[in-house]
Design an enzyme around this catalytic site. Structure first.
Site, short mmCIF file in Angstrom:
data_model
loop_
_atom_site.label_atom_id
_atom_site.label_comp_id
_atom_site.label_asym_id
_atom_site.label_seq_id
_atom_site.Cartn_x
_atom_site.Cartn_y
_atom_site.Cartn_z
N ASP A 136 11.43 -4.50 9.15
CA ASP A 136 12.37 -5.03 10.14
C ASP A 136 11.84 -6.41 10.56
O ASP A 136 10.88 -6.93 9.96
CB ASP A 136 12.57 -4.05 11.31
CG ASP A 136 11.36 -3.96 12.23
OD1 ASP A 136 10.31 -4.57 11.93
OD2 ASP A 136 11.46 -3.27 13.26
N HIS A 137 12.43 -6.98 11.59
CA HIS A 137 12.01 -8.31 12.05
C HIS A 137 10.55 -8.31 12.49
O HIS A 137 9.84 -9.29 12.31
CB HIS A 137 12.91 -8.79 13.19
CG HIS A 137 12.98 -7.80 14.32
ND1 HIS A 137 13.68 -6.61 14.20
CD2 HIS A 137 12.42 -7.80 15.55
CE1 HIS A 137 13.55 -5.93 15.33
NE2 HIS A 137 12.79 -6.63 16.16
N CYS B 83 6.80 -2.70 10.15
CA CYS B 83 7.54 -3.00 11.37
C CYS B 83 6.49 -3.45 12.39
O CYS B 83 5.37 -3.78 12.02
CB CYS B 83 8.40 -1.83 11.83
SG CYS B 83 7.53 -0.34 12.34
N THR C 261 4.87 -1.76 14.70
CA THR C 261 3.74 -0.82 14.80
C THR C 261 3.53 0.01 13.54
O THR C 261 2.48 0.66 13.40
CB THR C 261 4.02 0.20 15.93
OG1 THR C 261 5.24 0.88 15.62
CG2 THR C 261 4.14 -0.49 17.28
N GLY C 262 4.53 0.09 12.69
CA GLY C 262 4.50 1.00 11.54
C GLY C 262 5.02 2.38 11.91
O GLY C 262 5.37 3.18 11.03
N HIS D 242 -5.64 12.93 -0.17
CA HIS D 242 -5.36 14.25 0.41
C HIS D 242 -3.86 14.53 0.59
O HIS D 242 -3.41 15.64 0.34
CB HIS D 242 -6.03 14.41 1.78
CG HIS D 242 -7.52 14.42 1.71
ND1 HIS D 242 -8.32 14.89 2.72
CD2 HIS D 242 -8.39 14.02 0.74
CE1 HIS D 242 -9.59 14.79 2.40
NE2 HIS D 242 -9.67 14.26 1.19
N ASN D 243 -3.13 13.53 1.08
CA ASN D 243 -1.71 13.76 1.41
C ASN D 243 -0.76 13.29 0.32
O ASN D 243 0.45 13.47 0.42
CB ASN D 243 -1.31 13.03 2.70
CG ASN D 243 -2.30 13.20 3.83
OD1 ASN D 243 -2.80 12.20 4.37
ND2 ASN D 243 -2.63 14.43 4.17
N ARG E 22 2.07 -5.97 14.30
CA ARG E 22 1.50 -6.28 15.62
C ARG E 22 0.20 -5.50 15.87
O ARG E 22 -0.38 -5.59 16.95
CB ARG E 22 2.53 -5.95 16.71
CG ARG E 22 3.81 -6.76 16.57
CD ARG E 22 4.90 -6.29 17.52
NE ARG E 22 6.17 -6.95 17.19
CZ ARG E 22 7.36 -6.50 17.57
NH1 ARG E 22 7.47 -5.42 18.29
NH2 ARG E 22 8.45 -7.16 17.22
N ARG F 299 -6.77 21.99 -3.66
CA ARG F 299 -6.41 22.56 -2.37
C ARG F 299 -5.43 21.66 -1.61
O ARG F 299 -4.62 22.14 -0.81
CB ARG F 299 -7.65 22.81 -1.51
CG ARG F 299 -8.39 21.57 -1.08
CD ARG F 299 -9.70 21.91 -0.38
NE ARG F 299 -10.33 20.76 0.24
CZ ARG F 299 -11.01 19.82 -0.41
NH1 ARG F 299 -11.16 19.89 -1.73
NH2 ARG F 299 -11.55 18.81 0.24
N HIS F 300 -5.46 20.37 -1.90
CA HIS F 300 -4.54 19.45 -1.23
C HIS F 300 -3.11 19.66 -1.71
O HIS F 300 -2.16 19.53 -0.95
CB HIS F 300 -4.97 18.01 -1.44
CG HIS F 300 -6.37 17.74 -0.95
ND1 HIS F 300 -6.70 17.85 0.38
CD2 HIS F 300 -7.51 17.43 -1.61
CE1 HIS F 300 -8.00 17.59 0.52
NE2 HIS F 300 -8.51 17.35 -0.67
N ARG G 128 -1.58 22.56 0.09
CA ARG G 128 -1.14 22.18 1.44
C ARG G 128 0.17 21.40 1.38
O ARG G 128 1.04 21.59 2.23
CB ARG G 128 -2.25 21.37 2.12
CG ARG G 128 -3.45 22.24 2.41
CD ARG G 128 -4.73 21.50 2.61
NE ARG G 128 -5.85 22.44 2.68
CZ ARG G 128 -7.12 22.10 2.60
NH1 ARG G 128 -7.47 20.82 2.47
NH2 ARG G 128 -8.07 23.01 2.67
C1 RB5 Z 1 10.86 -3.82 17.09
O1 RB5 Z 1 10.74 -4.53 18.28
C2 RB5 Z 1 9.87 -2.68 17.06
O2 RB5 Z 1 10.27 -1.68 17.95
C3 RB5 Z 1 9.74 -2.13 15.66
O3 RB5 Z 1 9.35 -3.15 14.82
C4 RB5 Z 1 8.74 -1.01 15.47
O4 RB5 Z 1 7.52 -1.33 16.02
C5 RB5 Z 1 9.20 0.34 15.81
O5 RB5 Z 1 8.48 1.31 15.68
#
Ligand code: RB5
Length: 152
Positions: A8-9, A65, A67-68, A98-99, A109, A132-133, A136
């Site tokens: 996203d942005h 994004c 935070t991811g 593992h996953n 950010r 084992r993974h 799961r």
């Molecule tokens: C966008 O402002 C922000 O919420 C998005 O990029 C993300 O962090 C959402 O989880």
């Protein structure tokens, strides 16, 4: 190997940097956008990358994004997607070993560009350990199937 990219942005600059990095290393990237810094809704891009990976068009996907986290929540709603938010190299390796994560989610950010690129390399170089993974992950898949049409 083909890698699906989306953002996203809030993750646009990091996605561009990852694309540049991966293409220099010879990976083929399918860029599902966004291609701009204007505000957009992250689930739309998680969906594009999730479909691409779940339908085996791309082997792996990377979503960025702010935070991811939003990307991982959205991508994990899709059957066959195992998305992991990562901000350190130990987790990057472990979530492949593992996953068997098939989508990596990064927060622009949260992690700096240099660390993000090391995380991407670590994640791509690691291999699923099976055994084992896999048992799961079979349980995770059962959970995914059993809850699909039910409410709790
Ligand atoms: C966008 O402002 C922000 O919420 C998005 O990029 C993300 O962090 C959402 O989880």
């Amino acid at each position: 190997m083909k890698i699906a990219l989306g953002c996203d942005h809030g993750g646009y600059l990091l996605k561009e940097s990852i694309k540049n990095h991966l293409e220099k290393k010879g990976f083929e990237c399918l860029d599902y956008g966004t291609h701009f810094t204007e505000s957009v809704n992250y689930p739309l891009y998680a969906k594009k990358v999730g479909y691409s990976v779940a339908n085996l068009e791309c082997e792996l996907g990377i979503l960025c994004c702010g935070t991811g986290i939003g990307m991982s929540i959205a991508a994990n709603k899709m059957q066959g997607v195992r998305a992991a938010v990562v901000s350190d190299t130990f987790s990057a390796r472990a979530t492949r070993e593992h996953n068997n994560s098939n989508v990596l989610c990064l927060g622009e950010r949260v992690v700096g560009e240099s660390l993000a690129l090391v995380i991407v390399d670590t994640w791509l170089e690691a291999e699923f350990q099976g055994g084992r993974h896999q048992e799961r992950l079979d349980l995770v898949e059962q959970l995914e199937r059993s809850l699909k049409y039910k409410t709790i």
